[in-house]
Design a protein around this motif. Structure first.
Motif, PDB file in Angstrom:
ATOM      1  N   ASN B  98       0.887  -1.453  -0.462  1.00 41.58           N
ATOM      2  CA  ASN B  98      -0.150   0.161  -0.224  1.00 41.58           C
ATOM      3  C   ASN B  98       0.555   1.174  -0.164  1.00 41.58           C
ATOM      4  O   ASN B  98       0.631   2.173   0.732  1.00 41.58           O
ATOM      5  N   LEU B  99       2.199   1.395  -1.225  1.00 42.18           N
ATOM      6  CA  LEU B  99       2.988   2.915  -0.870  1.00 42.18           C
ATOM      7  C   LEU B  99       2.107   3.330  -0.853  1.00 42.18           C
ATOM      8  O   LEU B  99       0.996   3.125  -2.472  1.00 42.18           O
ATOM      9  N   PHE B 100       1.777   4.615  -1.803  1.00 46.19           N
ATOM     10  CA  PHE B 100       1.051   6.092  -2.458  1.00 46.19           C
ATOM     11  C   PHE B 100       1.829   5.619  -3.630  1.00 46.19           C
ATOM     12  O   PHE B 100       3.702   6.315  -3.951  1.00 46.19           O
ATOM     13  N   PRO B 101       1.247   5.269  -5.211  1.00 48.40           N
ATOM     14  CA  PRO B 101       2.238   5.046  -6.390  1.00 48.40           C
ATOM     15  C   PRO B 101       2.661   6.622  -7.299  1.00 48.40           C
ATOM     16  O   PRO B 101       3.028   6.509  -8.274  1.00 48.40           O
ATOM     17  N   HIS B 102       1.712   7.233  -6.487  1.00 46.23           N
ATOM     18  CA  HIS B 102       2.266   8.855  -6.973  1.00 46.23           C
ATOM     19  C   HIS B 102       2.870   9.778  -6.162  1.00 46.23           C
ATOM     20  O   HIS B 102       3.558  10.870  -6.465  1.00 46.23           O
TER      21      HIS B 102
END
Lengths: 305, 256
Positions: B98-102
């Motif tokens: 659940n890393l923030f892809p942006h």
């Protein structure tokens, strides 16, 4: 982590003049045969495409120009002199369309985003706001744009309300466009917000971010990126619908063309206006395609097929 | 009682008679569990036994149906408690990273220190880089999450949780999405954390890891805490037939 070096096939001794790629790799005899075959097919496809297009065009042009009514069509729709005559007025009108479109686009994005956010709010306090946003989008997506234009452009001035009713007509036209398009754009934004996986919100909240912070820093940036292609599509549509404000009597490109046709029943100015509109929207459409492709919108994971 | 002034005695985390259901599906049934400071408690059990839900309840990502969770002497299941405040002191790492892809790796790690804890950006970046260095990824600070391998992404997620100096780390099957080689790099990081005295509650299928690192192993089955004990006892000589059956299956699958 270091990337493992690509296993290199030992270069087969060959008379090929292809310069060695990095690592001394040279395509095998089999691979060169494949490439040659593919090149051959590509050339054949290109030749076929060009030939079939030329044949089709020739047939069409021949059929149209040899038909009995063609001279009159050409005179009434495609008169070069009339086009040159009407061009300055139509182009001046188009400048108004462009300004209306640009200003409306900015307002539409802000209003649409605000409506979308209102619809995602939770909690009983926000019930009236959620209701308002839902009712707004339902109403203005359902109303024909031309009806909103007529109501605002002719109805509101007739009210003679101080401060509201005495604006230039173009303001009502712009307001009608904003009302309708913000409803559409709000739904696009909402779809984007809902497409962000709940685990992203969970990750943000678990770091201590508030609901608003999670929306602002995690959900919205991803949502907006995803909806750029459909948004641009809506702006192509807004650009041409900006021509509808002509029914209020604003002298935009379409109105200017109409005035020009009224003198001699030559409809070439409409063609000129249409041509200019298409010239405006094509770059925006291409931009949409480009952005979409860059995001892998089409054929994700398609590989060779 | 305000956070940070809690007494140093008593368990850090205390769960009493916790109950949670999704619709008609009872996921946690009268679960009670204590986690002492510096302890590593491992939850084992089949998929769907309630391990993840238990962790999500502790982090207030789920609202409990009944029971009490006390963290550092504060009842966090009290609806009047500031949930954001509680979450900012508990780190959680998810199975799917659940890393923030942006955001870049660095921005993933600095988001919470800057926005939640109000650290100046320079200070937050200094801490984030130190933490990335700690998990062996300081050279990836500028990369996007999708440019990293699964093991690297999970290490970033751990750094992101650790940078807030949490009092408790919750780890939800953090190696389940990784291939065996990458599992090693994540588990050795957790072992180091344990040695540094971090309190951890871990849901895992890695029985070898549980045996080496855990102070206590808990076997969950159908939402109930069937058996609790030190790993040497519980994994080698389980008392409950259901635990024995579960461990036998695990051994058959070659994971113990």
């Amino acid at each position: 982590m270091a990337r493992a070096p690509r296993p290199s096939t030992p270069a087969a001794p060959s008379a090929s003049s292809v310069p060695a790629a990095g690592g001394g790799w040279q395509p095998s005899e089999l691979q060169r045969q494949r490439l040659a075959y593919r090149r051959g097919r590509a050339v054949r496809s290109a030749v076929t495409a060009v030939l079939s297009t030329l044949v089709l065009l020739a047939v069409l042009i021949g059929a149209v120009t040899s038909s009995p009514g063609w001279p009159r069509v050409r005179e009434t729709f495609f008169s070069w002199d009339k086009a040159k005559d009407s061009f300055p007025e139509v182009a001046a009108g188009l400048w108004l369309n462009i300004r209306v479109m640009l200003i409306c686009a900015v307002v539409v994005v802000l209003l649409g985003l605000a409506l979308a956010i209102l619809r995602t709010l939770r909690g009983p306090v926000f019930f009236p706001l959620r209701m308002f946003a839902a009712a707004y989008t339902d109403l203005f997506r359902g109303l024909p744009l031309i009806l909103v234009l007529l109501l605002l452009g002719f109805g509101v001035p007739a009210l003679s309300l101080a401060g509201v009713s005495f604006q230039p007509v173009v303001v009502y036209g712009g307001a009608a466009l904003v009302l309708t398009y913000s409803a559409y754009v709000a739904e696009v934004f909402r779809a984007g917000i809902e497409s962000v996986h709940p685990s992203q919100r969970a990750a943000a909240r678990s770091l201590g971010l508030s609901n608003a912070q999670a929306l602002r820093y995690v959900v919205l940036p991803q949502a907006i990126r995803r909806v750029v292609p459909p948004l641009l599509n809506d702006f192509v549509s807004l650009q041409k619908d900006s021509g509808l404000i002509s029914i209020l009597g604003v002298i935009d490109a379409i109105r200017a063309a109409q005035i020009s046709t009224a003198t001699d029943f030559n409809y070439t100015p409409y063609i000129v206006a249409g041509f200019l509109f298409v010239c405006l929207t094509i770059p925006l459409t291409r931009l949409t395609d480009w952005v979409a492709r860059r995001q892998g919108w089409y054929g994700t994971g398609g590989g060779a097929v | 009682m305000p956070f940070g002034q809690a007494p140093a005695d008593g368990p850090l985390l205390s769960i009493r008679n916790l109950r949670k259901s999704f619709g008609t599906n009872l996921v946690l049934d009268e679960v009670s569990l204590d986690v002492d400071r510096g302890d590593c408690v491992v939850l084992i059990g089949a998929s769907g036994s309630g391990k993840s839900t238990l962790l999500r309840c502790v982090n207030l990502l789920e609202v409990v149906d009944d029971g009490v969770i006390t963290l550092d002497g504060v009842d966090v299941t009290d609806p009047r408690v500031d949930a954001d405040r509680v979450r900012s002191r508990v780190g959680i790492v998810f199975q799917a990273f659940n890393l923030f892809p942006h955001l870049s790796v660095l921005a993933n790690v600095t988001l919470s220190p800057v926005k939640v804890h109000g650290l100046p950006r320079a200070e937050a970046e200094r801490r984030a880089l130190a933490m990335l260095d700690r998990v062996g990824l300081s050279d990836k600070a500028a990369a996007r999450p999708d440019e990293l391998s699964g093991g690297q992404q999970q290490r970033v997620a751990i750094a992101r949780a650790l940078v807030n100096s949490p009092v408790l780390m919750l780890l939800d099957e953090v190696t389940s999405a990784l291939d065996p080689e990458l599992v090693g790099e994540v588990l050795s990081l957790l072992r180091e954390l344990k040695d540094e005295g971090m309190t951890m509650l871990i849901a895992t299928h890695e029985m070898g890891f549980a045996r080496q690192v855990a102070d206590t192993v808990c076997f969950l089955d159908g939402g109930r805490l069937l058996e609790v004990g030190p790993p040497a006892q519980l994994l080698a000589d389980p008392q409950q037939p259901r635990t024995r059956q579960f461990l036998a299956r695990i051994i058959e699958a070659g994971r113990l």
